[in-house]
Design a protein around this motif. Structure first.
Motif, short mmCIF file in Angstrom:
data_model
loop_
_atom_site.label_atom_id
_atom_site.label_comp_id
_atom_site.label_asym_id
_atom_site.label_seq_id
_atom_site.Cartn_x
_atom_site.Cartn_y
_atom_site.Cartn_z
N HIS D 41 -19.01 -46.74 -22.46
CA HIS D 41 -19.58 -46.70 -21.38
C HIS D 41 -20.14 -47.70 -20.48
CE1 HIS D 41 -19.88 -42.57 -23.37
NE2 HIS D 41 -19.98 -42.26 -22.26
N THR D 42 -20.09 -48.85 -21.21
CA THR D 42 -20.79 -49.97 -20.54
C THR D 42 -20.10 -50.41 -19.27
OG1 THR D 42 -21.49 -51.02 -22.49
CG2 THR D 42 -21.38 -52.56 -20.75
N ALA D 43 -18.71 -50.52 -19.33
CA ALA D 43 -17.91 -51.11 -18.23
C ALA D 43 -18.15 -50.14 -16.96
CB ALA D 43 -16.63 -50.95 -18.45
N ALA D 44 -18.28 -48.77 -17.17
CA ALA D 44 -18.63 -47.90 -16.09
C ALA D 44 -19.89 -47.79 -15.59
CB ALA D 44 -17.96 -46.68 -16.58
N ASP D 45 -20.81 -47.67 -16.52
CA ASP D 45 -22.35 -47.53 -16.29
C ASP D 45 -22.90 -48.98 -15.75
OD1 ASP D 45 -21.85 -45.05 -16.87
OD2 ASP D 45 -23.28 -45.08 -18.61
N ILE D 46 -23.03 -49.87 -16.45
CA ILE D 46 -23.57 -51.14 -16.34
C ILE D 46 -22.57 -52.07 -15.29
CG2 ILE D 46 -24.88 -53.06 -17.22
CD1 ILE D 46 -25.91 -50.42 -17.98
N GLY D 47 -21.38 -52.02 -15.54
CA GLY D 47 -20.33 -53.05 -15.00
C GLY D 47 -20.38 -54.43 -15.48
N SER D 48 -20.84 -54.48 -16.76
CA SER D 48 -20.85 -55.89 -17.39
C SER D 48 -19.65 -56.02 -18.26
CB SER D 48 -22.19 -56.22 -18.16
OG SER D 48 -22.21 -57.02 -18.94
N ALA D 49 -19.10 -57.04 -18.11
CA ALA D 49 -17.86 -57.32 -18.94
C ALA D 49 -18.32 -57.95 -20.51
CB ALA D 49 -16.93 -58.36 -18.46
N ASN D 50 -19.48 -58.36 -20.34
CA ASN D 50 -19.99 -58.82 -22.06
C ASN D 50 -21.04 -57.75 -22.40
OD1 ASN D 50 -21.07 -59.94 -24.06
ND2 ASN D 50 -21.41 -62.01 -22.87
N LEU D 51 -20.66 -56.79 -23.38
CA LEU D 51 -21.23 -55.86 -24.05
C LEU D 51 -22.47 -56.39 -24.35
CD1 LEU D 51 -18.46 -53.75 -25.69
CD2 LEU D 51 -19.31 -53.84 -23.40
N VAL D 52 -22.61 -57.50 -25.12
CA VAL D 52 -23.89 -57.97 -25.77
C VAL D 52 -24.80 -58.20 -24.57
CG1 VAL D 52 -25.05 -60.01 -27.08
CG2 VAL D 52 -22.72 -59.17 -27.48
N THR D 53 -24.56 -58.67 -23.40
CA THR D 53 -25.46 -58.91 -22.37
C THR D 53 -25.86 -57.48 -21.86
OG1 THR D 53 -24.15 -60.79 -21.54
CG2 THR D 53 -25.43 -59.73 -19.98
N ALA D 54 -25.01 -56.65 -21.92
CA ALA D 54 -25.41 -55.35 -21.36
C ALA D 54 -26.44 -54.73 -22.36
CB ALA D 54 -24.33 -54.14 -21.24
N ILE D 55 -26.35 -54.84 -23.48
CA ILE D 55 -27.38 -54.45 -24.65
C ILE D 55 -28.63 -55.26 -24.43
CG2 ILE D 55 -27.99 -54.18 -27.14
CD1 ILE D 55 -25.12 -53.71 -27.52
N VAL D 56 -28.61 -56.44 -24.20
CA VAL D 56 -29.67 -57.20 -24.25
C VAL D 56 -30.68 -57.15 -22.98
CG1 VAL D 56 -30.42 -59.81 -24.01
CG2 VAL D 56 -28.82 -59.14 -25.56
N ILE D 57 -30.06 -56.94 -21.89
CA ILE D 57 -30.56 -56.78 -20.48
C ILE D 57 -31.01 -55.39 -20.39
CG2 ILE D 57 -30.35 -57.33 -18.14
CD1 ILE D 57 -30.89 -59.65 -19.82
N THR D 58 -30.00 -54.52 -20.65
CA THR D 58 -30.08 -53.09 -19.75
C THR D 58 -30.60 -52.12 -21.10
OG1 THR D 58 -28.46 -53.66 -18.41
CG2 THR D 58 -29.38 -51.42 -18.12
N TYR D 59 -29.72 -52.02 -21.93
CA TYR D 59 -30.18 -50.74 -22.75
C TYR D 59 -31.40 -51.25 -23.74
CZ TYR D 59 -25.53 -49.03 -22.07
OH TYR D 59 -24.15 -48.62 -21.54
N ARG D 60 -31.38 -52.60 -24.06
CA ARG D 60 -32.64 -52.89 -24.67
C ARG D 60 -33.65 -53.89 -24.18
NH1 ARG D 60 -32.28 -49.32 -27.27
NH2 ARG D 60 -31.10 -48.76 -29.42
N GLY D 61 -33.64 -53.55 -22.75
CA GLY D 61 -34.21 -54.60 -21.91
C GLY D 61 -35.38 -54.97 -22.13
N LEU D 62 -36.32 -53.81 -22.53
CA LEU D 62 -37.93 -53.92 -22.96
C LEU D 62 -38.11 -54.75 -23.85
CD1 LEU D 62 -39.88 -52.64 -21.38
CD2 LEU D 62 -39.84 -50.79 -23.10
N ASP D 63 -37.03 -54.84 -25.10
CA ASP D 63 -37.32 -55.70 -26.20
C ASP D 63 -37.18 -57.20 -25.71
OD1 ASP D 63 -37.05 -53.41 -27.44
OD2 ASP D 63 -35.38 -53.57 -28.43
#
Lengths: 94, 110, 157, 232, 86, 119
Positions: D41-63
């Motif tokens: 889902h990352t590519a379609a939902d977040i638009g980030s090519a780097n999955l780790v970035t997507a997790i660090v910034i968005t999915y787990r942004g609060l952490d």
């Protein structure tokens, strides 16, 4: 090609363990710190082999860089304490 | 992949690795710190440059980034060697018995 | 400051390897900011005379030739069983004044056969030489420095 | 000696546990459910090519916000600990001066290192790297400045301003995500764009830039605090 | 054929790594170890480039780039410590 | 095979680090030992995330978004380790600052001399 990567991992793992031993048992403190930096360096290459370039980059920039600097900054300030707590004859054991 | 270019790249890689090996060998065989730094810095610089050239032959679209890495190596590696050599000289590192003259020590009046 | 900006922008474009509009925009902004922050910084092109491009290219190839020669020399010494060394520290003179030129001179000397810059003091350079031919200042200068100095003097003055 | 023996016994016990762990470990052949969700889902939902970035910034942004806070606290406490009883700067001991080569070299290299840091955090969603790495690279540039010019009166106010402004804007962008998009630190209040372009993945480049500046400023504060201390 | 050449190159690089490592452990002076550390970091760049070639991914090169620009810092810090400039 | 090797090394580093922290009396050496144990933990976590035959979780020309789930490794441990390293260096800096302060007070880095820490 995975044989090549495995062989590289083996060499790096050996290097890492030996560097860690130098860091713990080495004679002088600067060398121990340098060896800890070497552990970080090798760890960063291992992270690249284990397909995590993000972590490798963090380790490269922080582990083998900044933390070594921090150690040497402090060590430069407390030069007198470099040999404290080593087992030389005459010092009491804790 | 173009076979000629691939072969050339592989040969470049091997040449680079061989120079790195000479650097390591020099590091082990040379008699004192300064000679070791000499062998280390020269051989590893050219060795890395050759390996980068080999990689550029194997993957032509990486050339730009590899070139940048090479430029940085060419620039930073001598600086670190010079600073290290100066520090070694100032901390009175042991010099090989073969050392003929030491004009630096003469001038520092040490 | 302008030369710093230009070289930073060039570095940015090489790093990204693309000329897309957004890349250039961010690059210009970042380079401007950094060039402003490091007004007193040096660029690779600072003090370089643009009308000496031909000399620069010739210098580069001369340098590469010397680098390869240096490595063959190292290989020869390392592989010889007897380690043919007569090391020593010699003192040589340079005429270069510009900082960038002096830095490049020192780096070039370090990467060429058998020599390693140890210290720099005014017009004097202290050099560790693997095979000391002559400890005299003039002779050593002629052997070590002159080759590069000719090019760098034209390029940087 | 008894103490050392006890330590060795303890280590042997831990080592035994570790050995069974290693010997019994079998790597998965398939991604687990969480990772599969991210990968799909990352590519379609977040638009980030780097999955780790997507997790660090968005999915787990609060952490990540919490982590930046922890780092800030560490820097602040370090400053507090070292500040007590710090004497004047002129009482320093004699230091060996820096050679001319290193001075010139660092003046050439510091802007380049800083620009590399900017590259690393601006491209956090496309290449490996991101705010933390870029911040560390920038702090390395600051370290080179400190090394070549130990007495340089460091631009403390500039660093402090950068740090607090970056923190404020970070939270502000998080709140914008809350009001304009799905939740706190949601990046989709800006267009997602095409995968692989620099201006894509919504607000991720902006967030990572802020994190990079903040982390870089925090590390720089730590370094300059430590280097301002008195030699004992 | 090319793979075979890469294998040989990796073997030589590994040997160089081990030699430098030997100098790192042997010493004898701190400056020797720092010189060995310097050589090890530069060999690391080649190793990363080799891994990138084997895996066929350009993104790994960014790590090598960071090393190329930052590795000399560690050596400089230790050198400054050795000449009592820190 | 590779995973087991890396994991075993990581665990061994943890053990070495613990041993160093327990057996040394010099504060700075204890901190060095802690950083080594830290690297060991990071290595173990990354090794758990690795899967043989797969590649880094970054999409580009070689790994398309469509087949990502079949080709990339688990990104979650990497995100964890990423933050752990950064926090680790912050903690190291704090420990070093405390060591400096203790040296300022006692003129020694030997923990056997810090008697008020004893129960």
């Amino acid at each position: 090609m995975s044989l090549l990567l495995t062989a590289m991992t083996l060499v790096l793992c050996i290097a890492m363990i030996v560097a860690a031993f130098v860091a713990i048992l080495g004679k002088s403190l600067p060398i121990a710190i340098l060896a800890a930096g070497l552990v970080s360096l090798v760890a960063s290459v291992l992270f690249v082999i284990l397909a995590s370039p993000d972590v490798a980059m963090t380790e490269a920039a922080i582990g083998s860089g900044l933390s070594t600097f921090l150690f040497f900054f402090v060590l430069g300030r407390v030069r007198g304490g470099e040999r404290d707590g080593e087992d030389e004859p005459g010092s009491e054991h804790g | 992949m173009n076979t000629v270019l691939g072969l050339l790249g592989g040969l470049f890689l091997i040449a680079g690795a061989a120079f790195l090996l000479f650097g390591g060998l020099g590091l082990v065989r040379m008699p004192d710190v300064f000679n070791r730094i000499q062998a280390g810095t020269k051989a590893t610089t050219l060795g890395t440059l050759f390996s980068l050239a080999g990689a550029a032959c194997l993957q032509p679209e990486w050339t730009l980034k590899l070139m940048l890495i090479g430029l940085f190596i060419l620039f930073t590696n001598p600086i670190s060697s010079q600073v290290l050599a100066r520090a070694a000289h100032r901390s009175h590192a042991e010099k090989s018995a073969l050392t003929a003259v030491d004009r630096l020590e003469d001038d520092q009046g040490a | 400051m302008i030369s710093l900006f230009v070289s930073l922008l060039l570095f940015w474009l090489l790093l990204n390897g693309s000329l897309a509009g957004d890349v250039v925009m961010v690059g210009v902004a970042a380079s401007l900011l950094l060039a402003f922050l490091f007004r007193d910084g040096l660029a690779i092109f600072a003090e370089w005379r643009p009308n000496t491009l031909a000399t620069t290219v010739r210098y580069f190839f001369f340098f590469l030739k010397e680098l390869v020669k240096a490595n063959l020399n190292v290989a020869k010494i390392v592989l010889a069983p007897s380690l043919p060394l007569t090391p020593g520290f010699v003192k040589v003179r340079t005429r270069l004044k510009s900082r960038m030129g002096r830095l490049l001179l020192a780096n070039s000397i370090t990467l060429t056969p058998g020599t390693l810059t140890v210290d720099m003091d005014g017009e004097w350079l202290y050099i560790h030489w693997v095979s000391v031919d002559s400890a005299e200042i003039e002779a050593a200068t002629a052997a070590i420095v002159t080759g590069f100095e000719e090019y760098l003097e034209v390029m940087y003055g | 000696m008894v103490k050392r023996l006890l330590a060795l016994l303890l280590l042997a016990a831990i080592g035994g546990i570790f050995t069974t762990l290693v010997l019994g470990y079998m790597p998965d052949a398939e991604l687990n459910n969480t990772a599969r969700y991210y990968a799909d889902h990352t590519a379609a939902d977040i638009g980030s090519a780097n999955l780790v970035t997507a997790i660090v910034i968005t999915y787990r942004g609060l952490d990540t916000l919490g982590e930046v806070t922890v780092l800030f606290l560490a820097a602040a406490i370090l400053g507090l600990v070292l500040a007590r009883g710090r004497r004047q700067v002129q009482a320093r001991r004699e230091l060996t001066p820096v050679g001319e080569l290193l001075t010139t070299g660092s003046r050439v290299l510091v802007p380049l290192i800083m620009l590399l840091g900017v590259y690393v955090f601006v491209n956090g969603h496309l290449t490996p790297g991101g705010g933390f790495q870029g911040g560390a690279v920038i702090a390395s540039g600051v370290l080179l400045l400190l090394l070549t010019d130990p007495l340089r009166q460091f631009a403390h106010t500039l660093i402090a301003a950068v740090e607090s402004l970056a923190g404020v804007f970070y939270v502000a962008i998080g709140l914008m995500g809350l009001f304009l998009a799905g939740g706190f630190l949601d990046n989709r209040f800006l267009p997602i764009g095409t995968l692989g372009a620099l201006f894509s993945a919504g607000a991720i480049p902006i967030i990572y830039t802020l994190i990079g500046l903040k982390v870089g400023a925090e590390f720089s504060v730590m370094l300059s605090d430590l280097s301002d201390t008195e030699a004992l | 054929m090319v793979e075979f050449l890469i294998y040989i190159a990796a073997m030589l690089v590994g040997l160089a790594f081990l030699l430098a490592l030997y100098r790192f452990f042997k010493g004898p002076s701190a400056a020797d170890r720092v010189a060995a550390f310097d050589v090890l970091t530069i060999i690391t760049i080649t190793v990363i480039v080799l891994v990138a070639l084997v895996e066929g991914r350009a993104i790994y090169l960014d790590v090598a780039l960071i090393y190329a620009l930052l590795s000399f810092l560690g050596v400089i810090v230790v050198a400054r410590y050795l000449e009592r400039g820190l | 095979m590779m995973i087991h090797l890396a994991m075993a090394t990581g665990f061994l580093l943890i053990l070495i680090g613990f041993y160093g922290a327990l057996s040394n009396r010099n504060l700075l050496r204890m901190i060095v030992a802690f950083t080594i144990a830290d690297s060991g933990v990071n290595l173990v976590i990354v090794a758990i995330g690795y899967m043989p035959g797969r590649t880094a979780p970054i999409l580009d020309a070689t790994v398309k978004a469509g087949d990502a789930a079949a080709r990339v490794i688990d990104p979650v441990p990497q995100a964890l380790v990423l933050t752990a390293i950064v926090i680790g260096v912050g903690v190291t800096a704090l420990m070093l600052a405390y060591a400096y302060k203790l040296y300022e007070k006692k003129r020694s880095l030997d923990i056997a001399k810090f008697t008020e820490l004893r129960g």
